[in-house]
Design a protein around this motif. Structure first.
Motif, PDB file in Angstrom:
ATOM      1  N   PRO A 138       5.551  -5.868  -6.588  1.00  0.00           N
ATOM      2  CA  PRO A 138       4.724  -4.739  -7.062  1.00  0.00           C
ATOM      3  C   PRO A 138       3.249  -4.860  -6.709  1.00  0.00           C
ATOM      4  O   PRO A 138       2.659  -3.899  -6.199  1.00  0.00           O
ATOM      5  CB  PRO A 138       4.966  -4.754  -8.572  1.00  0.00           C
ATOM      6  N   PRO A 139       2.579  -6.013  -6.935  1.00  0.00           N
ATOM      7  CA  PRO A 139       1.178  -6.105  -6.510  1.00  0.00           C
ATOM      8  C   PRO A 139       1.008  -5.971  -5.012  1.00  0.00           C
ATOM      9  O   PRO A 139       0.037  -5.395  -4.523  1.00  0.00           O
ATOM     10  CB  PRO A 139       0.726  -7.486  -6.987  1.00  0.00           C
ATOM     11  N   LEU A 140       1.981  -6.536  -4.270  1.00  0.00           N
ATOM     12  CA  LEU A 140       1.906  -6.439  -2.820  1.00  0.00           C
ATOM     13  C   LEU A 140       2.014  -4.976  -2.378  1.00  0.00           C
ATOM     14  O   LEU A 140       1.284  -4.515  -1.491  1.00  0.00           O
ATOM     15  CB  LEU A 140       3.034  -7.263  -2.206  1.00  0.00           C
ATOM     16  N   ALA A 141       2.905  -4.258  -3.064  1.00  0.00           N
ATOM     17  CA  ALA A 141       3.047  -2.838  -2.739  1.00  0.00           C
ATOM     18  C   ALA A 141       1.765  -2.071  -3.062  1.00  0.00           C
ATOM     19  O   ALA A 141       1.362  -1.161  -2.332  1.00  0.00           O
ATOM     20  CB  ALA A 141       4.226  -2.241  -3.509  1.00  0.00           C
ATOM     21  N   ALA A 142       1.109  -2.434  -4.195  1.00  0.00           N
ATOM     22  CA  ALA A 142      -0.141  -1.769  -4.553  1.00  0.00           C
ATOM     23  C   ALA A 142      -1.204  -1.990  -3.486  1.00  0.00           C
ATOM     24  O   ALA A 142      -1.944  -1.068  -3.114  1.00  0.00           O
ATOM     25  CB  ALA A 142      -0.627  -2.262  -5.911  1.00  0.00           C
ATOM     26  N   GLY A 143      -1.287  -3.268  -3.000  1.00  0.00           N
ATOM     27  CA  GLY A 143      -2.262  -3.547  -1.957  1.00  0.00           C
ATOM     28  C   GLY A 143      -1.985  -2.767  -0.694  1.00  0.00           C
ATOM     29  O   GLY A 143      -2.899  -2.232  -0.050  1.00  0.00           O
ATOM     30  N   LEU A 144      -0.689  -2.682  -0.341  1.00  0.00           N
ATOM     31  CA  LEU A 144      -0.335  -1.922   0.858  1.00  0.00           C
ATOM     32  C   LEU A 144      -0.643  -0.437   0.681  1.00  0.00           C
ATOM     33  O   LEU A 144      -1.102   0.234   1.614  1.00  0.00           O
ATOM     34  CB  LEU A 144       1.154  -2.119   1.163  1.00  0.00           C
ATOM     35  N   VAL A 145      -0.370   0.082  -0.542  1.00  0.00           N
ATOM     36  CA  VAL A 145      -0.646   1.496  -0.789  1.00  0.00           C
ATOM     37  C   VAL A 145      -2.137   1.786  -0.665  1.00  0.00           C
ATOM     38  O   VAL A 145      -2.561   2.764  -0.046  1.00  0.00           O
ATOM     39  CB  VAL A 145      -0.115   1.915  -2.171  1.00  0.00           C
ATOM     40  N   VAL A 146      -2.959   0.901  -1.311  1.00  0.00           N
ATOM     41  CA  VAL A 146      -4.409   1.128  -1.253  1.00  0.00           C
ATOM     42  C   VAL A 146      -4.907   1.059   0.181  1.00  0.00           C
ATOM     43  O   VAL A 146      -5.703   1.895   0.631  1.00  0.00           O
ATOM     44  CB  VAL A 146      -5.142   0.120  -2.146  1.00  0.00           C
ATOM     45  N   SER A 147      -4.405   0.040   0.917  1.00  0.00           N
ATOM     46  CA  SER A 147      -4.811  -0.069   2.317  1.00  0.00           C
ATOM     47  C   SER A 147      -4.378   1.169   3.091  1.00  0.00           C
ATOM     48  O   SER A 147      -5.125   1.716   3.917  1.00  0.00           O
ATOM     49  CB  SER A 147      -4.215  -1.323   2.952  1.00  0.00           C
TER      50      SER A 147
END
Length: 749
Positions: free
Chosen positions: A35-44
């Motif tokens: 989930p945090p990794l997905a958040a970082g990818l989404v923000v990027s």
């Protein structure tokens, strides 16, 4: 806004069971990190997408700026062309009104038009398609005498104007007098022979200097740099030839193109688009790098605050999506009536930040004098909510009120308030919306103003639907036709058949509306009450976004007084004020009509030059007032000789000219000479004198086309014959062909 966030406290947070140690600890850690990794990818991804969107927007902005520039160029070109069109139409209209080419009165008007329209090289006037007048003459002498119909290059556009009866745009051409210009031609029609039908008279041409035109449009530099090109020779638009700039621009795929309404034709502009700057490219790459770094930071924060931030972000996102994208301001209060949330639309509405009212009583949103009715309506709503009939009895408050902007202006608004009920069926506060009514009230005021203008206009106005059924008429139209609106609304009327039954005018009206969207003309009409008036018609067609006809709007103005004044001015310009016979200008105009008629019918014209003998002693002995009466009586008697359509003119003093139609031979001329002398032989008894007045005359005759084929030639020959008659004796007629006889033979009375 913190009270609106949906979150979990440490005490209420559900305890997750500990993860068991097993043979696959790597996959367990990966499951928690996703989930945090997905958040970082989404923000990027969002930042990268935003960067690319901004890049596209910058590129689009550059393109839009080019399109705006091209549109402004088009507008400037069309504005200059429209000014030039007004000149050629205005000169043509003057010729049609005067029914002739009056250079002395036309020249000052044309020169003033040229001063205001610098793109026009000159105004060329070509009766029967041969240029006779060129204004200004200096620098344009070479064009005088050019036969436009026989011109190998320009003849095509002239023939098109003659065939269609409409103005045309030709060229650009190399002018005979030098220069490079497009030529606007306006054919001129009017009743030349008095038969009631308009005939082709000639053409008015205005050469529009191409380089002046594009200098006035401020595009000379772009043409020089090769970033702009123009095509559309002879007004053919995309089908015409390229006459300015590089033709290659029209073959490039990314070239920006736009049509130009070139008077009665079309051109097409092509412009090379601008390229985004190198700085934009570097900033885009830098933003992409920043987006990746921000994504990594978000991932790091998401790992530490995963559970808390997820609920907070979801709550704020929901609130932002619901309230920030609506035009109405949304507010929420707690149970005590204090504001805990106000949407950003409130700031747009009143010009004050929404954060400044958080924590204040919600009634503070309104003017002090508006708070009492809102408070009372809210109390009634709360009381009705406690009536034990279930939650369906809950009411809402809807009132019109006023807000105060930060600049002191008042904003009309509509407030809607309803209670928010907690899970325990207790009051948890209020939620409401504020709607700005400024635009709605402005529209209602504008609609009322339009109605007032329509009802109070002095001109008559009629509005029809696409099928030409009457939708509305104003009181001025009712007074004009003498019928109330209820008898007209719903009836199918064809413009201008309302007051004029001419099929030709109806066809001309509908053709003009189809081609140009407007038709205007002054028509002589007989009103229902029998009055004959001259009405100025102006009809416009209203179309929707898909160019379909939805309405016709006709405005009628009574121009009878001006029309009669112009007729009187025209009569005074062509008639002698003393005898009311034609003056020299009127003689020239009427004789040209008679000459054309004689050529068509194969008949002759006899022109008599009459000079009174012994008129000066009448003035000297009996007074000028008696002399004026003698001239009026002579004019009356001369007008009684021959037929009603024959021409009688006074050239000045005691000299008269009579032109007789349909003369076949010398016997007819002799008979006319006898009649003229006989008409003057009878003594005159005039007011102001008690004695009889006798008048004698010498008359010279010349015949068209045998003696001369122009008015000047006939006048000179008849004048010479008259002088021979005067040398002989009173009451003598001499013919021009007798002047060659050495014996001076004449016909004596």
């Amino acid at each position: 806004m913190g009270s609106l966030h949906v979150g979990q406290s440490a005490e209420n947070e559900r305890k997750l069971p500990p993860t068991r140690a097993g043979p696959w600890p790597f996959f367990a850690r990966l499951n928690r990190a996703l989930p945090p990794l997905a958040a970082g990818l989404v923000v990027s991804g969002v930042l990268l997408s935003t960067t690319w969107v901004v890049e596209r927007q910058l590129t689009t902005a550059v393109l839009q700026a080019d399109l705006d520039n091209l549109a402004q160029i088009r507008t400037r070109i069309e504005s200059q062309l429209n000014q030039a069109s007004n000149v050629s139409h205005g000169v043509g209209a003057l010729i049609e009104v005067n029914r002739k080419l009056d250079v002395s009165s036309l020249r000052p008007v044309a020169e003033r038009m040229l001063e205001r329209t610098p793109v026009i090289r000159s105004i060329a006037i070509a009766p029967d398609n041969v240029i006779r007048v060129n204004i200004p003459q200096e620098g344009n002498e070479a064009a005088v005498g050019v036969d436009l119909a026989a011109h190998p290059v320009q003849g095509a556009s002239l023939r098109r104007a003659m065939q269609t009866g409409e103005p045309v745009l030709g060229g650009p051409y190399e002018l005979v007098q030098g220069g490079y210009a497009v030529i606007h031609r306006v054919p001129v029609y009017f009743d030349r022979d008095g038969d009631g039908a308009d005939e082709y008279w000639g053409v008015v041409s205005t050469p529009i200097d191409v380089m002046r035109l594009f200098e006035a449009a401020e595009v000379s530099e772009q043409l020089t740099q090769g970033t702009l090109a123009v095509r559309g020779g002879d007004g053919l638009g995309a089908e015409g030839a390229v006459f300015l700039g590089h033709p290659e621009l029209f073959r490039q795929e990314n070239t920006l193109k736009t049509p130009v309404i070139a008077l009665d034709g079309r051109w097409q502009l092509a412009m090379q688009p601008s390229k985004p700057s190198q700085m934009v490219t570097w900033l885009t790459r830098f933003a992409e790098l920043v987006a990746l770094m921000v994504g990594l930071l978000v991932t790091w924060f998401a790992v530490r605050w995963q559970a808390q931030q997820r609920l907070l972000v979801d709550s704020e996102r929901l609130l932002r999506d619901v309230t920030s994208n609506v035009s109405d301001a949304v507010f929420r209060t707690d149970g005590a009536g204090h504001l805990i949330y106000v949407s950003p639309a409130y700031e747009r509405m009143v010009g004050r930040p929404a954060q400044g009212v958080i924590g204040a009583p919600w009634l503070n949103l309104f003017l002090e004098e508006e708070r009492r009715p809102i408070r009372e309506a809210t109390e009634r709503m709360r009381q009705s909510e406690h009536v034990p009939f279930g939650p369906s009895r809950r009411d809402r408050v809807v009132l019109t009120t006023r807000l105060m902007r930060s600049d002191g202006a008042e904003v009309p608004a509509e407030v809607r308030v309803e209670p928010v009920t907690a899970a325990s069926y207790g009051q948890a506060g209020l939620v409401g919306t504020l709607t700005d009514l400024s635009d709605r009230q402005a529209f209602e005021q504008l609609e009322g103003l339009a109605t007032a203008v329509f009802e109070g206009a002095g001109d008559s106005i009629i509005i029809l639907d696409r099928y030409r059924r009457v939708l509305a008429v104003n009181p001025a139209f009712e007074r004009l036709v003498g019928s109330p609106s209820k008898e007209l609304v719903g009836e199918r009327l064809t413009i201008p058949e309302v007051l004029d039954k001419s099929r030709r005018r109806l066809e001309a009206c509908m053709r003009a509306l189809h081609q140009r969207g407007r038709w205007s003309e002054e028509l002589a009409c007989r009103l229902p009450d029998g009055r004959e008036r001259v009405l100025g018609w102006s009809v416009d067609v209203i179309r929707d976004a898909r160019q379909r006809v939805t309405r016709y709007v006709a405005v009628l103005s009574d121009v009878t007084t001006r029309h009669r004044h112009m007729q009187a001015m025209h009569h005074r310009a062509l008639h002698d004020p003393l005898t009311d016979t034609l003056n020299r200008s009127g003689l020239e105009e009427r004789f040209e009509q008679a000459r054309q008629h004689a050529i068509r019918e194969g008949t002759g014209i006899a022109l008599a030059f009459v000079d009174l003998n012994g008129f000066k002693p009448i003035n000297d002995t009996l007074g000028h007032h008696v002399g004026d009466e003698v001239l009026r009586e002579v004019a009356r008697r001369l007008s009684g000789v021959g037929r009603r359509e024959d021409i009688v003119a006074r050239l000045g003093g005691d000299e008269f000219v009579i032109a007789f139609y349909g003369v076949r031979n010398d016997e007819d001329v002799v008979r006319l000479g006898d009649s003229l002398l006989e008409s003057l032989r009878e003594p005159m008894m005039l007011d102001g004198t008690s004695q009889l007045v006798y008048v004698h005359a010498s008359i010279g005759f010349a015949r068209f086309p045998y003696d001369a084929d122009t008015l000047d030639g006939l006048t000179r020959r008849a004048d010479a014959a008259m002088y021979r008659a005067k040398e002989t004796k009173d009451d003598t007629v001499v013919f021009n062909h007798d002047l060659g006889d050495s014996t001076g033979s004449s016909y004596d009375e």
